[in-house]
Scaffold this active site. Structure first.
Site: not given
Ligand code: NAD
Length: 299
Positions: A176, A244
């Site tokens: 990744k 990040k």
């Molecule tokens: P986001 O910030 O939209 O969602 C993360 C969620 O986790 C939030 O709703 C937050 O409230 C929750 N959270 C944080 N700490 C928590 C805890 N201790 N307990 C319970 N809930 C908790 O992020 P996202 O865009 O959904 O991305 C999630 C992961 O996927 C990240 O690591 C990101 O790098 C990866 N990712 C994102 C994308 C994208 O396009 N958004 C694509 C590929 C990978």
């Protein structure tokens, strides 16, 4: 137990990606118990049929598998090692899959600690963005034991199309990070081409369309190009999350003595974007750095 005897999932992290992944698991017939620190996010997927959990252990309590989709390494560590964490309260199915993008070293440590408690752990980060999540078309790269991967695979099939076991624990995160450095440098290349085309007075829509038909074509040019041209910096994969990921790339590369000059350059531009208040905007907002450098703007 879900529809037609399908398994049950504890899902933790109902953000941009998680909410779409939960919807697809439900559509595929799995039952889902969802937890997020943000109650509104849980309420949102409850409307689609997920049960609400009060904390991580509650999400895990009758699950075959727990899936986490959280922002960063400390968030996953909090859910695993915290007070109501998964190390103390693993799911009855003894399988935990982290689909967030986190440090490969941390993934291996979590894997080791859970294994001592008799629980399997797979790191399975994804690529494909919110659209890939919505269309159940994610690319999923998984690290860990083959037996645990085989158990998780049917669940992956509800969320993705390209599902690959890439190696031992941590290997999914390493792949990744390679993906992310290519994405970052590619976004920068697109910004530069659009900045040059704009300064030359070329029609940017035409420029993009022509490039998509040749060897400069890329997913980023296809998906982010229109938003860059229209000056739409709205949601998607946030600048903050890419920073990040780039930090994780640099940490990993330094530990292995691998120089990444291209990644270093684009990282400074992401830092510039965040310093100008773009952290919550989508990655296409990197083009604003070029707006400033050329004193021009689109949209
Ligand atoms: P986001 O910030 O939209 O969602 C993360 C969620 O986790 C939030 O709703 C937050 O409230 C929750 N959270 C944080 N700490 C928590 C805890 N201790 N307990 C319970 N809930 C908790 O992020 P996202 O865009 O959904 O991305 C999630 C992961 O996927 C990240 O690591 C990101 O790098 C990866 N990712 C994102 C994308 C994208 O396009 N958004 C694509 C590929 C990978």
């Amino acid at each position: 137990m879900g529809r037609d005897g399908k398994g049950s999932v504890g899902f933790i992290g109902i953000g941009t990606m998680g909410r779409e992944m939960v919807r697809n698991l439900l559509k595929a017939g799995y039952s889902v118990r969802a937890f997020d620190l943000n109650e509104a996010a849980v309420a949102d997927v409850a409307k689609a049929g997920a049960a609400r959990a009060q904390h991580a252990a509650d999400a895990a309590r009758d699950a075959d598998i727990v899936i986490t989709m959280l922002p960063d390494t400390p968030d996953v560590e909090a859910v695993v090692y915290g007070e109501n964490g998964l190390l103390k309260f693993p799911p009855p199915g003894n399988l935990i899959v982290d689909m967030s993008t986190i440090s490969p070293v941390a993934a291996r440590r979590i894997h080791g600690d859970l294994r001592q408690a008799g629980v399997s752990f797979i790191d399975a980060p994804v690529s494909g963005g919110p659209l890939g999540a919505k269309n159940a078309a994610l690319s999923i790269m998984a690290g860990g034991e083959a037996e645990a991967f085989d158990k998780a695979e049917p669940f992956f099939r509800a969320m993705g199309t390209t599902i690959t076991h890439v190696g031992a624990s941590g290997a999914g995160q390493t792949v990744k990070l390679c993906n992310q450095l290519i994405c970052g440098i590619n976004i920068q290349a697109i910004c530069e081409a659009l900045a040059l085309g704009r300064a030359s007075g070329v029609d940017l829509d035409l420029l993009r369309r022509v490039l998509l038909g040749g060897s400069a074509s890329s997913w980023m040019l296809d998906k982010l190009g229109p938003a860059m041209i229209e000056g739409d910096v709205g949601a998607g994969f946030r600048i903050d999350l890419m920073l990040k990921d780039l930090r994780l790339v640099h940490e990993h590369a330094q530990a292995l003595n691998v120089p990444l000059p291209g990644t270093a350059l684009v990282t400074s531009q992401y830092v510039d974007a965040r310093a100008h208040g773009e952290g919550a905007n989508g990655n296409q907002a990197l083009f604003r750095v070029y707006d400033r450098m050329t004193n021009q703007s689109t949209g």
